[in-house]
Structure formats: C-alpha cells, structure tokens
Design a protein around this motif. Structure first.
Motif, PDB file in Angstrom:
ATOM      1  N   TYR A  86       0.804  -1.373  -0.016  1.00 48.88           N
ATOM      2  CA  TYR A  86      -0.311  -0.277   0.120  1.00 48.88           C
ATOM      3  C   TYR A  86       1.032   1.148  -0.100  1.00 48.88           C
ATOM      4  CZ  TYR A  86      -3.911  -3.500   0.784  1.00 48.88           C
ATOM      5  OH  TYR A  86      -4.989  -4.440   1.124  1.00 48.88           O
TER       6      TYR A  86
ATOM      7  N   CYS B  14       1.541   5.572   0.363  1.00 51.55           N
ATOM      8  CA  CYS B  14       0.632   6.857   0.907  1.00 51.55           C
ATOM      9  C   CYS B  14       0.341   7.712  -0.443  1.00 51.55           C
ATOM     10  CB  CYS B  14       1.751   7.089   1.301  1.00 51.55           C
ATOM     11  SG  CYS B  14       1.157   8.630   2.624  1.00 51.55           S
TER      12      CYS B  14
ATOM     13  N   TRP C 164      -2.860  -5.637   5.937  1.00 51.59           N
ATOM     14  CA  TRP C 164      -3.050  -4.209   6.364  1.00 51.59           C
ATOM     15  C   TRP C 164      -4.089  -3.235   7.118  1.00 51.59           C
ATOM     16  CZ3 TRP C 164      -1.304   0.457   5.771  1.00 51.59           C
ATOM     17  CH2 TRP C 164      -1.859   1.393   5.390  1.00 51.59           C
ATOM     18  N   GLU C 165      -5.451  -4.472   6.864  1.00 49.33           N
ATOM     19  CA  GLU C 165      -6.500  -4.610   7.695  1.00 49.33           C
ATOM     20  C   GLU C 165      -6.248  -4.538   9.044  1.00 49.33           C
ATOM     21  OE1 GLU C 165      -7.005  -8.567   5.914  1.00 49.33           O
ATOM     22  OE2 GLU C 165      -6.594  -6.358   4.988  1.00 49.33           O
TER      23      GLU C 165
ATOM     24  N   MET D  90      -5.916   1.491  13.560  1.00 50.28           N
ATOM     25  CA  MET D  90      -6.963   2.650  12.441  1.00 50.28           C
ATOM     26  C   MET D  90      -6.070   3.618  12.703  1.00 50.28           C
ATOM     27  SD  MET D  90      -9.326   1.894   9.748  1.00 50.28           S
ATOM     28  CE  MET D  90      -9.649   3.731  10.004  1.00 50.28           C
ATOM     29  N   ASN D  91      -5.679   4.011  13.964  1.00 55.40           N
ATOM     30  CA  ASN D  91      -4.981   4.826  14.155  1.00 55.40           C
ATOM     31  C   ASN D  91      -3.210   5.313  13.883  1.00 55.40           C
ATOM     32  OD1 ASN D  91      -4.288   3.762  16.499  1.00 55.40           O
ATOM     33  ND2 ASN D  91      -4.169   4.990  18.056  1.00 55.40           N
TER      34      ASN D  91
ATOM     35  N   THR E  42      -0.256   6.335  11.309  1.00 54.88           N
ATOM     36  CA  THR E  42      -0.144   7.110  10.663  1.00 54.88           C
ATOM     37  C   THR E  42       1.449   6.454   9.559  1.00 54.88           C
ATOM     38  OG1 THR E  42       1.240   8.304  12.216  1.00 54.88           O
ATOM     39  CG2 THR E  42      -1.460   8.870  12.167  1.00 54.88           C
TER      40      THR E  42
ATOM     41  N   ARG F  38      -3.018  10.066   7.499  1.00 53.20           N
ATOM     42  CA  ARG F  38      -3.580   8.743   7.478  1.00 53.20           C
ATOM     43  C   ARG F  38      -3.770   7.555   6.749  1.00 53.20           C
ATOM     44  NH1 ARG F  38      -9.041  11.450   7.879  1.00 53.20           N
ATOM     45  NH2 ARG F  38      -8.299  11.646   6.039  1.00 53.20           N
ATOM     46  N   LYS F  39      -5.010   6.364   7.182  1.00 55.60           N
ATOM     47  CA  LYS F  39      -4.318   4.936   6.865  1.00 55.60           C
ATOM     48  C   LYS F  39      -5.073   5.597   5.316  1.00 55.60           C
ATOM     49  CE  LYS F  39      -5.496   0.198   7.987  1.00 55.60           C
ATOM     50  NZ  LYS F  39      -6.199  -0.762   8.548  1.00 55.60           N
ATOM     51  N   ASP F  40      -6.087   6.022   6.026  1.00 57.58           N
ATOM     52  CA  ASP F  40      -7.203   6.056   5.156  1.00 57.58           C
ATOM     53  C   ASP F  40      -6.287   7.205   3.575  1.00 57.58           C
ATOM     54  OD1 ASP F  40      -9.175   6.087   6.365  1.00 57.58           O
ATOM     55  OD2 ASP F  40     -10.363   8.001   6.453  1.00 57.58           O
ATOM     56  N   ASP F  41      -5.098   7.462   3.900  1.00 59.68           N
ATOM     57  CA  ASP F  41      -4.255   7.751   2.293  1.00 59.68           C
ATOM     58  C   ASP F  41      -3.601   6.879   2.108  1.00 59.68           C
ATOM     59  OD1 ASP F  41      -5.521  10.499   2.515  1.00 59.68           O
ATOM     60  OD2 ASP F  41      -3.989  11.119   4.757  1.00 59.68           O
TER      61      ASP F  41
ATOM     62  N   GLU G 113      -3.221   3.309  -0.737  1.00 61.26           N
ATOM     63  CA  GLU G 113      -4.028   2.982  -1.488  1.00 61.26           C
ATOM     64  C   GLU G 113      -3.421   1.437  -1.922  1.00 61.26           C
ATOM     65  OE1 GLU G 113      -4.333   4.124  -6.401  1.00 61.26           O
ATOM     66  OE2 GLU G 113      -6.019   5.201  -5.537  1.00 61.26           O
TER      67      GLU G 113
END
Length: 62
Positions: A12, A14, A38-39, A43-44, A46, A53-56, A58
C-alpha cells in the motif's frame, strides 16, 4: 476436506509522500510485525514519513 486459501502479501502506498507499506515486511520500528495485513494495522496508525492517515494509502501492484 478443508481448503486453505493463502492470499499473497500486498503493498500500500501513501498518496501524500509515496511511502510503501509492505504487508510481508510490516513496520517493526512501530510495533507492526512482518506479515501484518493492512486491515490489521491499527486505524490510528499514520505514515512514518509524512503522518498521513491510513485512509490516505492505496493498494499498489509492485
């Protein structure tokens, strides 16, 4: 008969700085053991390079 399916490790990236998180390598410097999917990364967590954040991140094919 039981079938065990093993999924290949993934990487993944960034989207902010390009740091690559490789599931096979984990990130032991921050307590994430090699082989951590990855899962299963908290969640916190970085990005160690830019604090994104993890949301950033792919999924990438390397």
């Amino acid at each position: 008969m039981t079938t065990t399916e093993t999924r290949a490790f993934r990487c993944y990236m960034c989207l902010i700085c390009g740091f690559i998180y490789d599931e096979a390598q984990g990130y032991p410097q921050e307590g994430i053991a090699p082989g951590t999917r990855w899962e299963d990364v908290p969640m916190n967590w970085t990005c160690p390079e830019c604090a994104a954040r993890k949301d950033d991140f792919e999924l990438v094919q390397i």
